[in-house]
Motif scaffolding. Structure first.
Motif, PDB file in Angstrom:
ATOM      1  N   LEU A   1      -1.995  10.881  -9.492  1.00  0.00           N
ATOM      2  CA  LEU A   1      -0.460  10.248  -8.923  1.00  0.00           C
ATOM      3  C   LEU A   1      -0.268   7.972  -8.267  1.00  0.00           C
ATOM      4  O   LEU A   1       0.662   7.710  -8.637  1.00  0.00           O
ATOM      5  CB  LEU A   1       0.268  10.836  -7.402  1.00  0.00           C
ATOM      6  CG  LEU A   1       0.580  12.361  -7.705  1.00  0.00           C
ATOM      7  CD1 LEU A   1       0.594  12.728  -6.392  1.00  0.00           C
ATOM      8  CD2 LEU A   1       1.586  12.439  -8.760  1.00  0.00           C
ATOM      9  N   GLY A   2      -1.396   8.121  -7.908  1.00  0.00           N
ATOM     10  CA  GLY A   2      -2.571   6.565  -7.457  1.00  0.00           C
ATOM     11  C   GLY A   2      -1.707   5.749  -8.805  1.00  0.00           C
ATOM     12  O   GLY A   2      -1.209   5.096  -8.351  1.00  0.00           O
ATOM     13  N   ASN A   3      -1.845   6.303  -9.887  1.00  0.00           N
ATOM     14  CA  ASN A   3      -1.610   5.139 -11.006  1.00  0.00           C
ATOM     15  C   ASN A   3      -0.433   5.301 -11.092  1.00  0.00           C
ATOM     16  O   ASN A   3      -0.873   4.342 -11.743  1.00  0.00           O
ATOM     17  CB  ASN A   3      -2.797   6.244 -12.429  1.00  0.00           C
ATOM     18  CG  ASN A   3      -3.760   5.932 -12.504  1.00  0.00           C
ATOM     19  OD1 ASN A   3      -4.436   5.039 -12.209  1.00  0.00           O
ATOM     20  ND2 ASN A   3      -4.564   7.324 -12.552  1.00  0.00           N
ATOM     21  N   ALA A   4       0.641   6.024 -10.993  1.00  0.00           N
ATOM     22  CA  ALA A   4       1.481   6.228 -11.491  1.00  0.00           C
ATOM     23  C   ALA A   4       3.295   4.701 -10.411  1.00  0.00           C
ATOM     24  O   ALA A   4       3.873   4.706 -10.394  1.00  0.00           O
ATOM     25  CB  ALA A   4       2.259   7.593 -11.002  1.00  0.00           C
TER      26      ALA A   4
ATOM     27  N   SER B   1       0.759  -1.305  -0.374  1.00  0.00           N
ATOM     28  CA  SER B   1      -0.167  -0.211   0.403  1.00  0.00           C
ATOM     29  C   SER B   1       0.763   1.577   0.041  1.00  0.00           C
ATOM     30  O   SER B   1       1.935   1.355   0.505  1.00  0.00           O
ATOM     31  CB  SER B   1      -1.177   0.203   1.164  1.00  0.00           C
ATOM     32  OG  SER B   1      -0.355   0.221   1.906  1.00  0.00           O
ATOM     33  N   ALA B   2       0.085   2.167  -0.106  1.00  0.00           N
ATOM     34  CA  ALA B   2       0.902   3.329  -0.073  1.00  0.00           C
ATOM     35  C   ALA B   2       0.395   4.740  -0.250  1.00  0.00           C
ATOM     36  O   ALA B   2      -0.933   4.463  -0.352  1.00  0.00           O
ATOM     37  CB  ALA B   2       1.900   4.193  -2.030  1.00  0.00           C
TER      38      ALA B   2
ATOM     39  N   PHE C   1      -3.840   5.120  -0.866  1.00  0.00           N
ATOM     40  CA  PHE C   1      -5.160   5.575   0.081  1.00  0.00           C
ATOM     41  C   PHE C   1      -4.503   7.309   0.042  1.00  0.00           C
ATOM     42  O   PHE C   1      -3.621   7.542  -0.619  1.00  0.00           O
ATOM     43  CB  PHE C   1      -4.205   5.656   1.404  1.00  0.00           C
ATOM     44  CG  PHE C   1      -4.048   4.356   2.043  1.00  0.00           C
ATOM     45  CD1 PHE C   1      -6.008   3.670   1.838  1.00  0.00           C
ATOM     46  CD2 PHE C   1      -3.588   2.996   2.252  1.00  0.00           C
ATOM     47  CE1 PHE C   1      -5.958   2.617   2.627  1.00  0.00           C
ATOM     48  CE2 PHE C   1      -3.817   1.742   2.593  1.00  0.00           C
ATOM     49  CZ  PHE C   1      -4.808   1.539   2.771  1.00  0.00           C
ATOM     50  N   MET C   2      -5.941   8.220  -0.043  1.00  0.00           N
ATOM     51  CA  MET C   2      -5.226   8.768   0.238  1.00  0.00           C
ATOM     52  C   MET C   2      -6.042   9.733   1.452  1.00  0.00           C
ATOM     53  O   MET C   2      -6.808   9.634   2.355  1.00  0.00           O
ATOM     54  CB  MET C   2      -6.517   9.937  -1.323  1.00  0.00           C
ATOM     55  CG  MET C   2      -6.348  11.716  -0.709  1.00  0.00           C
ATOM     56  SD  MET C   2      -7.340  12.079  -2.102  1.00  0.00           S
ATOM     57  CE  MET C   2      -7.811  14.070  -1.588  1.00  0.00           C
ATOM     58  N   ASN C   3      -5.148  10.686   2.062  1.00  0.00           N
ATOM     59  CA  ASN C   3      -5.136  10.647   3.666  1.00  0.00           C
ATOM     60  C   ASN C   3      -5.693  10.439   4.294  1.00  0.00           C
ATOM     61  O   ASN C   3      -6.150   9.801   5.596  1.00  0.00           O
ATOM     62  CB  ASN C   3      -6.589  11.858   3.099  1.00  0.00           C
ATOM     63  CG  ASN C   3      -5.795  13.155   2.553  1.00  0.00           C
ATOM     64  OD1 ASN C   3      -4.644  14.258   2.265  1.00  0.00           O
ATOM     65  ND2 ASN C   3      -6.790  13.452   2.046  1.00  0.00           N
ATOM     66  N   ARG C   4      -5.622   8.713   4.541  1.00  0.00           N
ATOM     67  CA  ARG C   4      -5.111   7.720   5.080  1.00  0.00           C
ATOM     68  C   ARG C   4      -4.565   6.869   4.812  1.00  0.00           C
ATOM     69  O   ARG C   4      -3.627   6.914   4.126  1.00  0.00           O
ATOM     70  CB  ARG C   4      -6.931   7.177   5.509  1.00  0.00           C
ATOM     71  CG  ARG C   4      -7.370   6.042   4.057  1.00  0.00           C
ATOM     72  CD  ARG C   4      -8.822   5.435   4.593  1.00  0.00           C
ATOM     73  NE  ARG C   4      -9.158   4.989   6.040  1.00  0.00           N
ATOM     74  CZ  ARG C   4     -10.048   4.947   6.086  1.00  0.00           C
ATOM     75  NH1 ARG C   4     -11.001   4.140   5.229  1.00  0.00           N
ATOM     76  NH2 ARG C   4     -10.237   4.226   7.929  1.00  0.00           N
ATOM     77  N   CYS C   5      -4.348   5.707   5.676  1.00  0.00           N
ATOM     78  CA  CYS C   5      -3.338   4.930   5.534  1.00  0.00           C
ATOM     79  C   CYS C   5      -3.315   3.177   6.762  1.00  0.00           C
ATOM     80  O   CYS C   5      -4.139   3.230   7.332  1.00  0.00           O
ATOM     81  CB  CYS C   5      -2.015   5.783   5.859  1.00  0.00           C
ATOM     82  SG  CYS C   5      -1.448   5.783   7.514  1.00  0.00           S
ATOM     83  N   ASP C   6      -2.608   2.545   6.608  1.00  0.00           N
ATOM     84  CA  ASP C   6      -2.788   0.768   7.681  1.00  0.00           C
ATOM     85  C   ASP C   6      -4.365   0.884   7.321  1.00  0.00           C
ATOM     86  O   ASP C   6      -4.667   0.932   8.693  1.00  0.00           O
ATOM     87  CB  ASP C   6      -1.729   2.018   8.268  1.00  0.00           C
ATOM     88  CG  ASP C   6      -2.086   0.774   9.683  1.00  0.00           C
ATOM     89  OD1 ASP C   6      -1.559  -0.529   9.292  1.00  0.00           O
ATOM     90  OD2 ASP C   6      -1.664   0.635  10.919  1.00  0.00           O
TER      91      ASP C   6
END
Length: 463
Positions: free
Chosen positions: A408-411, A394-395, A418-423
Motif C-alpha cells: 500500500l505504501g508504494n501506492a 507523510s502517511a 509509516f506503519m503503526n506509528r506517525c508524526d
C-alpha cells in the motif's frame, strides 16, 4: 529609523519580546563576514568541524531550564513537552554529525590503470535557513548542523514568533567558540528576506512554512539558480485496516492528531478506518480526546496549549463550523473545555464524522486540533482518498501485515510511509515531500547532497 518586531505570546496576548530588525549595513556586514569565514572553514578537517558542532549541541542542552518555559511563552507548547523537543534536537544533531564522514566521503568509481578518478563533495558557500515557529529547534537543526559540517556558513532567519530561538542558536555556537561569521542569527522581515534571496549572496535556501510563502521564496530566487529546499506542510492521512491493533492505533492517532495542538506539518489531519472497526474506533478516539487538559502551557497539568495566535484558532473554528454546516457531526462539546473561549487562541480538540472531501477540513491544511474520520470499505478506497490531496508529506498505515503496508505504501503519493506509528522524523531517513508539500531533502545521508555540490577529478598520471 530601524523597525522592530514584537513577539505576542499566545499565553496571554501580551508582548513577550521585542527586537530591532537588522538594517542594510548590518546585513551587508553579515554577508561579508559569512563569505570570509566560510573560505577558511571549508579547509578545516571534518573532525574539527564536528568538535565545534558537538560543543554547540552541549551548550544548547545546558540552557534547557531557560528554553522550556521560553517555548511555552513564545508558541504555546505545554512545558511538560518542552524537553521532548530538545531530545529530538540532540538526536538529529548527533546523528548528522556522526554520519558526516561517510556522507561527505569521496566517491571512487572502478579503477582504471593510469588514472585517478573520484568525486568530492564541495560546500556551496552560504546557506540561508528560514525556520518556522512550530518546532523551532527541530526544524532549524535539520539544516544548521549538516550545513556547517559540510563546510558552509549559515545565516539563520527564524520566525518572529520564536525569535528567541534564533538567539539561543547564536549563543550556543558562541559558547562553542565557533569562528565568528559562520553562524549568524539575523532578524529580517519578509521584504528583507526576499531581497537577500534575490541578491545571489547566498547559495542555498532551506525554508519550512506555508505553500504561499514557499512560492514567494521561489519568486525571489527566480533567475538566480539557487538551491531551494522547501518543506511546505501537509494534510497527512492515516488508514486503519481491519487487522489493526485497535487500542494501539487509537492511542497513537489521537496523539498524532493533537500533539502540539495539531500544529505540525506531519500531524494527522484525516483518518480512514475500515468500516468493520469504524464504530469502535470512533468511540475510543473520542473518549481519549476528551481526556485532554486545555489550559495555560506553563501549568504542568496542561496537555493541550493554545494555538500560536487567535487568528490561527479562528481559522480552525471556521473550518469546523463550515463542515458542520455542510453535514458533518462534531463529537466534542467545546463547552466541556473551560479554557476554550471564542476569539482566543485556546481551542478545544475536535473530532468530526460524516465528513467528505468537499469540505475544507478534509482538503486544506488545518494546522490545529481537529481531525475528520471516514469509514472505508477496501484498501483501494482508502488509497484513493489518501491520494486525493494537493499535499504529500507523510502517511501512516495501521495493520499487522508488513507486506500489505509495503504494498500500500508504494501506492501512496507521499514522502514518508509509516506503519503503526506517525508524526515522527527518523534522522537516518530522508525527510521530504511531494506535490505541494515541497521539494528537497533534509536529514539522512541524502540531506548532505543538498548542501554540497559534486566536483569530479579525472587525473591521468601515466603518460
Amino acid at each position: 529609523m530601524t523597525s522592530t518586531i514584537q513577539l505576542i505570546s499566545p499565553v496571554d496576548g501580551r508582548v513577550y519580546a521585542e527586537r530591532q530588525l537588522v538594517d542594510a549595513a548590518q546585513l551587508e556586514q553579515a554577508l561579508v563576514a559569512a563569505a570570509t569565514a566560510q573560505a577558511q572553514w571549508k579547509r578545516r578537517p571534518l573532525n574539527e568541524r564536528a568538535a565545534f558542532c558537538s560543543a554547540a549541541v552541549d551548550a544548547m542542552l545546558a540552557m534547557k531550564e531557560q528554553i522550556v518555559p521560553e517555548l511555552a511563552w513564545q508558541m504555546g507548547r505545554p512545558v511538560r513537552y518542552g524537553v521532548g523537543e530538545l531530545r529530538g534536537f540532540e538526536e538529529r544533531a548527533r546523528h548528522m554529525i556522526a554520519i558526516a564522514p561517510e556522507a561527505l566521503a569521496a566517491i571512487e568509481p572502478e579503477p582504471i590503470a593510469g588514472f585517478r578518478r573520484y568525486i568530492n563533495r564541495e560546500p556551496l558557500g552560504t546557506v540561508l535557513v528560514v525556520a518556522p515557529w512550530n518546532y523551532p529547534y527541530l526544524t532549524a537543526v535539520n539544516t544548521i548542523i549538516p550545513a556547517l559540517m559540510a563546510g558552509n556558513a549559515v545565516i539563520l532567519k527564524h520566525a518572529s514568533q520564536t525569535l528567541l530561538v534564533g538567539e539561543r542558536f547564536a549563543e550556543a555556537f558562541r559558547r562553542a567558540n565557533l569562528p565568528p561569521g559562520l553562524l549568524q542569527n539575523l532578524l529580517l522581515d519578509h521584504g528583507q528576506t526576499a531581497a537577500l534571496i534575490a541578491s545571489a549572496r547566498v547559495q542555498q535556501v532551506n525554508f519550512t512554512g506555508s505553500v504561499a510563502a514557499g512560492k514567494a521564496m521561489e519568486n525571489a530566487a527566480s533567475g538566480r539558480f539557487l538551491g531551494m529546499g522547501l518543506e511546505l506542510g501537509g494534510k497527512d492521512p492515516a488508514y486503519v485496516r481491519a487487522d489493526a491493533n485497535l487500542e494501539h492505533a487509537v492511542e497513537n492517532l489521537v496523539d498524532g492528531s493533537f500533539f502540539n495542538a495539531g500544529q505540525s506539518c506531519c500531524a494527522i489531519e484525516r483518518i480512514y478506518v475500515d468500516q468493520t472497526l469504524y464504530p469502535a474506533f470512533v468511540e475510543r478516539f473520542v473518549e481519549l480526546t476528551r481526556q485532554y487538559v486545555l489550559g495555560n502551557p506553563l501549568d504542568e497539568a496542561t496537555t493541550l496549549g493554545p494555538l500560536v495566535t487567535p487568528g490561527a484558532a479562528s481559522f480552525v473554528r471556521g473550518q469546523i463550523a463550515e463542515a458542520v454546516a455542510q453535514g458533518a457531526k462534531a463529537l466534542i462539546d467545546p463547552q466541556t473545555f473551560a479554557a476554550d473561549i471564542p476569539g482566543s487562541a485556546y481551542l478545544a480538540p475536535q473530532v468530526l464524522i460524516d465528513v467528505s472531501h468537499q469540505m475544507s477540513v478534509m482538503r486544506d491544511e488545518s494546522f490545529g486540533p481537529v481531525v475528520g474520520i471516514m469509514p472505508v470499505s477496501s484498501d483501494d478506497e482508502a488509497i484513493a482518498l489518501m491520494n486525493d490531496s494537493e499535499f504529500g508529506l507523510s502517511a501512516s498505515i495501521w495493520t499487522r501485515d508488513l507486506d500489505a503496508a509495503q504494498h500500500l505504501g508504494n501506492a501512496i503519493d507521499t514522502g514518508t510511509v509509516f506503519m503503526n506509528r506517525c508524526d515522527y522524523l527518523d534522522p537516518a531517513l530522508a525527510w521530504t515531500g511531494v506535490k505541494n508539500s515541497g521539494r528537497g531533502v533534509t536529514l539522512s545521508r541524502l540531506g548532505y547532497e543538498h548542501l554540497t555540490r559534486a566536483k569530479s577529478f579525472h587525473l591521468r598520471h601515466e603518460i
